[in-house]
Design a protein around this motif. Sequence first.
Motif, PDB file in Angstrom:
ATOM      1  N   ASP A 276       0.890  -1.172   0.000  1.00 14.49           N
ATOM      2  CA  ASP A 276       0.000   0.000   0.000  1.00 14.49           C
ATOM      3  C   ASP A 276       0.919   1.210   0.000  1.00 14.49           C
ATOM      4  O   ASP A 276       1.155   1.842   1.033  1.00 14.49           O
TER       5      ASP A 276
ATOM      6  N   ASN B 135      -1.413   9.214   8.717  1.00 17.32           N
ATOM      7  CA  ASN B 135      -0.768   8.054   8.089  1.00 17.32           C
ATOM      8  C   ASN B 135       0.315   8.588   7.158  1.00 17.32           C
ATOM      9  O   ASN B 135       0.252   8.412   5.949  1.00 17.32           O
TER      10      ASN B 135
ATOM     11  N   LEU C  31       0.796   4.189  -1.138  1.00 18.38           N
ATOM     12  CA  LEU C  31       0.212   5.467  -0.702  1.00 18.38           C
ATOM     13  C   LEU C  31      -0.870   5.191   0.332  1.00 18.38           C
ATOM     14  O   LEU C  31      -2.027   5.105  -0.016  1.00 18.38           O
ATOM     15  N   ARG C  32      -0.580   5.039   1.680  1.00 16.63           N
ATOM     16  CA  ARG C  32       0.707   5.256   2.227  1.00 16.63           C
ATOM     17  C   ARG C  32       1.057   4.271   3.336  1.00 16.63           C
ATOM     18  O   ARG C  32       2.085   4.400   3.980  1.00 16.63           O
ATOM     19  N   ALA C  33       0.163   3.289   3.595  1.00 18.60           N
ATOM     20  CA  ALA C  33       0.307   2.498   4.832  1.00 18.60           C
ATOM     21  C   ALA C  33       1.614   1.715   4.920  1.00 18.60           C
ATOM     22  O   ALA C  33       2.275   1.717   5.967  1.00 18.60           O
TER      23      ALA C  33
ATOM     24  N   CYS D   2      -7.854  10.160   4.217  1.00 18.94           N
ATOM     25  CA  CYS D   2      -6.514  10.793   4.199  1.00 18.94           C
ATOM     26  C   CYS D   2      -6.165  11.576   5.444  1.00 18.94           C
ATOM     27  O   CYS D   2      -5.001  11.936   5.645  1.00 18.94           O
TER      28      CYS D   2
ATOM     29  N   GLU E  42      -5.451   7.236   9.288  1.00 17.60           N
ATOM     30  CA  GLU E  42      -6.256   8.168   8.499  1.00 17.60           C
ATOM     31  C   GLU E  42      -7.653   7.623   8.263  1.00 17.60           C
ATOM     32  O   GLU E  42      -7.885   6.410   8.297  1.00 17.60           O
TER      33      GLU E  42
ATOM     34  N   THR F 250      -5.534   2.335   9.094  1.00 14.05           N
ATOM     35  CA  THR F 250      -5.795   3.010   7.818  1.00 14.05           C
ATOM     36  C   THR F 250      -6.953   2.306   7.111  1.00 14.05           C
ATOM     37  O   THR F 250      -7.351   1.199   7.486  1.00 14.05           O
ATOM     38  N   THR F 251      -7.458   2.942   6.068  1.00 17.08           N
ATOM     39  CA  THR F 251      -8.663   2.429   5.414  1.00 17.08           C
ATOM     40  C   THR F 251      -8.420   1.105   4.690  1.00 17.08           C
ATOM     41  O   THR F 251      -9.206   0.161   4.825  1.00 17.08           O
ATOM     42  N   ASN F 252      -7.351   1.024   3.929  1.00 18.11           N
ATOM     43  CA  ASN F 252      -7.137  -0.169   3.092  1.00 18.11           C
ATOM     44  C   ASN F 252      -5.892  -0.972   3.480  1.00 18.11           C
ATOM     45  O   ASN F 252      -5.932  -2.200   3.546  1.00 18.11           O
ATOM     46  N   GLY F 253      -4.784  -0.277   3.694  1.00 18.56           N
ATOM     47  CA  GLY F 253      -3.520  -0.976   3.901  1.00 18.56           C
ATOM     48  C   GLY F 253      -3.469  -1.807   5.176  1.00 18.56           C
ATOM     49  O   GLY F 253      -3.114  -2.995   5.136  1.00 18.56           O
ATOM     50  N   ALA F 254      -3.832  -1.199   6.291  1.00 19.85           N
ATOM     51  CA  ALA F 254      -3.754  -1.939   7.565  1.00 19.85           C
ATOM     52  C   ALA F 254      -4.678  -3.170   7.541  1.00 19.85           C
ATOM     53  O   ALA F 254      -4.244  -4.272   7.914  1.00 19.85           O
TER      54      ALA F 254
ATOM     55  N   LEU G 264      -4.794  12.705  -2.335  1.00 19.25           N
ATOM     56  CA  LEU G 264      -3.812  13.171  -1.339  1.00 19.25           C
ATOM     57  C   LEU G 264      -3.373  14.605  -1.639  1.00 19.25           C
ATOM     58  O   LEU G 264      -3.255  15.427  -0.726  1.00 19.25           O
TER      59      LEU G 264
HETATM   60  C1  MLT Z   1      -5.055   3.302   3.141  1.00 16.73           C
HETATM   61  O1  MLT Z   1      -4.710   2.401   3.917  1.00 16.73           O
HETATM   62  O2  MLT Z   1      -6.161   3.341   2.630  1.00 16.73           O
HETATM   63  C2  MLT Z   1      -4.089   4.414   2.738  1.00 16.73           C
HETATM   64  O3  MLT Z   1      -2.869   4.217   3.207  1.00 16.73           O
HETATM   65  C3  MLT Z   1      -4.772   5.738   2.642  1.00 16.73           C
HETATM   66  C4  MLT Z   1      -3.972   6.987   2.938  1.00 16.73           C
HETATM   67  O4  MLT Z   1      -2.798   6.975   3.145  1.00 16.73           O
HETATM   68  O5  MLT Z   1      -4.562   8.075   3.007  1.00 16.73           O
END
Ligand code: MLT
Length: 249
Positions: free
Chosen positions: A21, A75, A23-25, A65, A62, A92-96, A192
């Motif tokens: 991920d 994040n 951007l940015r996790a 963002c 985040e 985070t929304t997607n990465g974590a 972002l």
């Molecule tokens: C995510 O996990 O969705 C991203 O890292 C989003 C972000 O960095 O804003």
Amino acid sequence: VIDVALTCAELRSAQVAVVVDVLRATSTATQALAAGYRRVLCANSIERAIGLRGPGRVLAGERQCVKPVGFDQGNSPIEATKCRGEELVLATTNGAPAIVAAADHAPLVLLACMLNLGAITELLSERSNVNVQIVCSGTDRAVALEDVYVAGRLSAQLSGPRTDAALVAEGVAHAFRTPLDALSASTDAHVLSAAGLTADIDYCALESALDVVPRVLGASDGVAVVVRGDRGAPVARERAVDRGDTVNR
Ligand code: MLT
């Protein structure tokens, strides 16, 4: 076999999962470990992260963002260059959530981004004939260009047969002259930038600036414990400390 999950929906069993991920996790987690955090606790929800608050823990993350209410920082890999505690809790929304989910599919889960591309390539190149799935976190279940670009760059460095999805990712990687060109072309980069976070995009595009390969030590109850897994990192000691309970210290 080298495979790429273009989104988390294609997660499957593999010997090694490499979550991206950029951007940015995964950039933030990599930078946090490089800065001196002992562990990064990736939480699959804001509530779970808040429940982990404790001495020595810094809450980062985040929603859309922006730093969630009550968190210490966003994040942001740039914010993570300063080590402000022992452990970074990252929601985070997607990465974590992708990191937590990958732990159910592979015994070894590594985190990749542009910052550690060289280090992770070196580590994976030492293992021949492994079944690797590079997992693009994506955005809200859709393909994210920047993650596919990084997956393609990594796939292209590895030897062995590859799936069509890996070939697609490599094609995407070839289409851009520089990492910054690829990251900047993505929808996530536009979002972002609109939030005033262009400096994070530039930072995430730095190639092989860090010699750190984060790896998941264990995951339970929506939290993945991530430590340095590169050579020389204190993984054996960490494992002893964590036996029985991966989240409590
Ligand atoms: C995510 O996990 O969705 C991203 O890292 C989003 C972000 O960095 O804003």
